[in-house]
Design a protein around this motif. Structure first.
Motif, PDB file in Angstrom:
ATOM      1  N   GLU A  67       0.652  -1.276  -0.132  1.00  0.00           N
ATOM      2  CA  GLU A  67      -0.237  -0.013  -0.130  1.00  0.00           C
ATOM      3  C   GLU A  67       0.246   1.321  -0.172  1.00  0.00           C
ATOM      4  O   GLU A  67       0.160   2.509  -0.363  1.00  0.00           O
ATOM      5  CB  GLU A  67      -0.951   0.013   1.690  1.00  0.00           C
ATOM      6  N   CYS A  68       2.255   0.733   0.446  1.00  0.00           N
ATOM      7  CA  CYS A  68       3.126   2.802   0.790  1.00  0.00           C
ATOM      8  C   CYS A  68       3.860   2.392  -0.640  1.00  0.00           C
ATOM      9  O   CYS A  68       4.709   3.309  -0.314  1.00  0.00           O
ATOM     10  CB  CYS A  68       3.807   3.042   2.326  1.00  0.00           C
ATOM     11  N   GLY A  69       4.082   1.058  -0.846  1.00  0.00           N
ATOM     12  CA  GLY A  69       5.085   1.060  -1.846  1.00  0.00           C
ATOM     13  C   GLY A  69       6.599   0.867  -1.334  1.00  0.00           C
ATOM     14  O   GLY A  69       7.522   1.281  -2.282  1.00  0.00           O
ATOM     15  N   LEU A  70       7.068   0.368  -0.281  1.00  0.00           N
ATOM     16  CA  LEU A  70       8.098   0.832   0.359  1.00  0.00           C
ATOM     17  C   LEU A  70       9.120  -0.808  -0.491  1.00  0.00           C
ATOM     18  O   LEU A  70       7.920  -2.186  -0.138  1.00  0.00           O
ATOM     19  CB  LEU A  70       8.479   0.651   1.738  1.00  0.00           C
ATOM     20  N   ASN A  71      10.402  -0.639  -0.373  1.00  0.00           N
ATOM     21  CA  ASN A  71      10.796  -2.034  -0.354  1.00  0.00           C
ATOM     22  C   ASN A  71      11.744  -2.714   1.019  1.00  0.00           C
ATOM     23  O   ASN A  71      12.101  -1.242   1.975  1.00  0.00           O
ATOM     24  CB  ASN A  71      12.611  -2.092  -1.178  1.00  0.00           C
ATOM     25  N   VAL A  72      11.400  -3.694   1.379  1.00  0.00           N
ATOM     26  CA  VAL A  72      11.318  -3.968   3.193  1.00  0.00           C
ATOM     27  C   VAL A  72      12.680  -5.364   3.215  1.00  0.00           C
ATOM     28  O   VAL A  72      12.711  -5.835   2.275  1.00  0.00           O
ATOM     29  CB  VAL A  72      10.394  -4.641   3.885  1.00  0.00           C
ATOM     30  N   LEU A  73      13.655  -4.652   3.948  1.00  0.00           N
ATOM     31  CA  LEU A  73      14.472  -6.362   4.242  1.00  0.00           C
ATOM     32  C   LEU A  73      13.807  -6.293   6.191  1.00  0.00           C
ATOM     33  O   LEU A  73      14.121  -5.551   6.565  1.00  0.00           O
ATOM     34  CB  LEU A  73      15.834  -4.998   4.330  1.00  0.00           C
ATOM     35  N   TYR A  74      13.860  -7.664   5.876  1.00  0.00           N
ATOM     36  CA  TYR A  74      13.164  -8.230   7.181  1.00  0.00           C
ATOM     37  C   TYR A  74      13.719  -8.909   7.744  1.00  0.00           C
ATOM     38  O   TYR A  74      14.556 -10.056   7.338  1.00  0.00           O
ATOM     39  CB  TYR A  74      11.649  -8.696   7.105  1.00  0.00           C
ATOM     40  N   ALA A  75      14.873  -8.353   8.947  1.00  0.00           N
ATOM     41  CA  ALA A  75      16.091  -9.759   9.107  1.00  0.00           C
ATOM     42  C   ALA A  75      16.100 -10.301  10.075  1.00  0.00           C
ATOM     43  O   ALA A  75      15.275  -9.844  11.155  1.00  0.00           O
ATOM     44  CB  ALA A  75      17.203  -9.013   9.226  1.00  0.00           C
ATOM     45  N   LEU A  76      15.804 -11.696  10.537  1.00  0.00           N
ATOM     46  CA  LEU A  76      16.169 -12.783  11.322  1.00  0.00           C
ATOM     47  C   LEU A  76      16.894 -13.738  12.199  1.00  0.00           C
ATOM     48  O   LEU A  76      18.775 -12.713  11.048  1.00  0.00           O
ATOM     49  CB  LEU A  76      15.167 -13.429  11.047  1.00  0.00           C
ATOM     50  N   ALA A 127      20.518 -13.271   9.818  1.00  0.00           N
ATOM     51  CA  ALA A 127      21.615 -12.344  10.126  1.00  0.00           C
ATOM     52  C   ALA A 127      22.521 -13.394  10.707  1.00  0.00           C
ATOM     53  O   ALA A 127      23.331 -12.757  11.315  1.00  0.00           O
ATOM     54  CB  ALA A 127      20.812 -11.278  11.132  1.00  0.00           C
ATOM     55  N   TYR A 128      22.977 -14.913  10.519  1.00  0.00           N
ATOM     56  CA  TYR A 128      23.990 -15.627  10.975  1.00  0.00           C
ATOM     57  C   TYR A 128      23.466 -16.600  10.151  1.00  0.00           C
ATOM     58  O   TYR A 128      22.022 -17.365  10.140  1.00  0.00           O
ATOM     59  CB  TYR A 128      23.727 -15.670  12.289  1.00  0.00           C
ATOM     60  N   LEU A 150      14.481  -1.096   7.232  1.00  0.00           N
ATOM     61  CA  LEU A 150      14.891  -2.377   7.816  1.00  0.00           C
ATOM     62  C   LEU A 150      13.851  -2.617   9.218  1.00  0.00           C
ATOM     63  O   LEU A 150      14.352  -2.370   9.708  1.00  0.00           O
ATOM     64  CB  LEU A 150      16.825  -2.424   8.235  1.00  0.00           C
ATOM     65  N   ILE A 151      13.727  -3.944   9.049  1.00  0.00           N
ATOM     66  CA  ILE A 151      12.999  -4.723  10.262  1.00  0.00           C
ATOM     67  C   ILE A 151      13.804  -5.863  10.620  1.00  0.00           C
ATOM     68  O   ILE A 151      14.425  -7.029  10.330  1.00  0.00           O
ATOM     69  CB  ILE A 151      11.466  -4.597   9.564  1.00  0.00           C
ATOM     70  N   ALA A 152      14.013  -5.390  11.837  1.00  0.00           N
ATOM     71  CA  ALA A 152      15.313  -6.846  13.040  1.00  0.00           C
ATOM     72  C   ALA A 152      14.548  -7.397  13.749  1.00  0.00           C
ATOM     73  O   ALA A 152      14.496  -6.809  15.052  1.00  0.00           O
ATOM     74  CB  ALA A 152      16.324  -5.705  13.224  1.00  0.00           C
ATOM     75  N   ASP A 153      14.099  -8.458  13.437  1.00  0.00           N
ATOM     76  CA  ASP A 153      13.314  -9.244  14.049  1.00  0.00           C
ATOM     77  C   ASP A 153      14.259 -10.048  15.255  1.00  0.00           C
ATOM     78  O   ASP A 153      15.604 -10.719  14.997  1.00  0.00           O
ATOM     79  CB  ASP A 153      12.239 -10.900  13.450  1.00  0.00           C
TER      80      ASP A 153
END
Length: 332
Positions: A67-76, A127-128, A150-153
């Motif tokens: 909906e907002c047009g963002l590219n997302v990096l989701y790190a676990l 992330a590892y 960047l969302i770091a979980d």
């Protein structure tokens, strides 16, 4: 640049469902509404486990991209955690929501999202990776994409070098958002590093007997002397929370109908017409860092008697696990 704050109305409009196919429920998750609708660009959450935050965040990630047009990096924290997350939560949520099915596609680590006829991506990064020959190899996939957020979980359990390298992919974005959230491990690691520099939002509840405002914390009356305090106590004998002023029981409604309050208003929030404010309003600009402390005492689905069993010195959790997973606190 500020992201439109329409996540909750969007969730309602599309009748968003969990991975098990049930509608998201907000009445017992009132404490999650503000964190989930918060679009402050720099956030650190110290959070407990088992309150539905991960699945709500998945829908927020889809919202940001679709909906907002963002590219997302989701790190676990690892490649295996990423794989479990996708198979156990992300893919089932996509399948459970017909609105997502025709707009989200792709393999395990990269989801392509349709944004008004254009492609955006959600790139999941471990992330590892124990099989990587070097840290550079660990980050090679994550840093190959330019992203907006960047969302770091489980940030504190991730390789901090890898997270820093991944964060470099935000430099060309007009957004450059960084959100860390954690079942925190050690103080000053991951999300707690941001939280300690933030405004530190606390869930404040009001005693229905005396009107005392207080935050929810785990102080057992069999281990602490009762003194008037800005926090509640745990009455072990009666298996309930009691007010930090009048020592009468706090009801489930007292726990549920709280409000988020900044501990340090000068460290983060929003500015409008030269005045600082805790929450976004149209035209406001962000400043500083936003932090949330989320623990299970705000979630009335988990009774105090159940939590006391988890805190049992013989049959329960270790002190560190209880602090991390139940109370959302770092522990040494």
């Amino acid at each position: 640049m500020t992201i439109p704050n329409k996540y909750l109305s969007w969730m309602s409009a599309i009748q968003a469902k969990t991975s098990s196919g049930e509608l998201f429920e907000w009445d017992n998750h009132r404490f999650m509404i503000e964190p989930m609708t918060d679009m402050h660009p720099h956030q650190g959450w110290n959070k407990c486990a088992q309150v539905g935050a991960s699945e709500m965040m998945i829908c927020k990630v889809v919202y940001l991209s679709m909906e907002c047009g963002l590219n997302v990096l989701y790190a676990l924290q690892s490649a295996s955690a990423m794989d479990d997350f996708v198979k156990g939560k992300l893919d089932p949520i996509i399948r459970a929501n017909s609105y997502f099915v025709n707009k989200v596609s792709g393999n395990t680590s990269i989801k392509t999202v349709d944004f008004k006829g254009n492609e955006r991506f959600i790139h999941l990064v471990g992330a590892y990776n124990s099989e990587a020959s070097s840290k550079q190899e660990q980050t090679s996939k994550g840093v190959s994409k330019t992203a907006d957020i960047l969302i770091a979980d489980e940030a504190s359990r991730s390789d901090q070098y890898v997270l820093n390298q991944t964060q470099s992919r935000l430099m060309n974005s007009k957004y450059g958002y960084v959100w860390y959230f954690d079942n925190p491990s050690y103080p000053g690691m991951g999300a707690d590093k941001i939280f300690q520099q933030s405004d530190q939002m606390y869930w404040i509840v009001t005693c229905s007997h005396c009107g005392w405002k207080q935050y929810l914390d785990w102080f057992r009356l069999d281990q602490h002397e009762f003194r008037k305090a800005m926090h509640c106590y745990v009455d072990v004998e009666n298996e309930c929370l009691v007010c930090g002023k009048c020592q009468k029981p706090l009801s489930d409604d007292d726990r549920k109908y709280g409000e988020w309050v900044q501990k340090y208003p000068d460290k983060g929030g929003w500015i409008l017409n030269g005045k600082k404010q805790p929450f976004y309003s149209e035209g406001a600009k962000p400043f500083g860092f936003r932090g949330y402390w989320i623990n299970q005492l705000a979630y009335t689905h988990h009774s105090i008697s159940k939590l006391l069993k988890l805190d049992d010195p013989i049959l329960g959790m270790t002190k560190s696990v209880f602090a991390n997973m139940i109370m959302g606190k770092p522990y040494i």
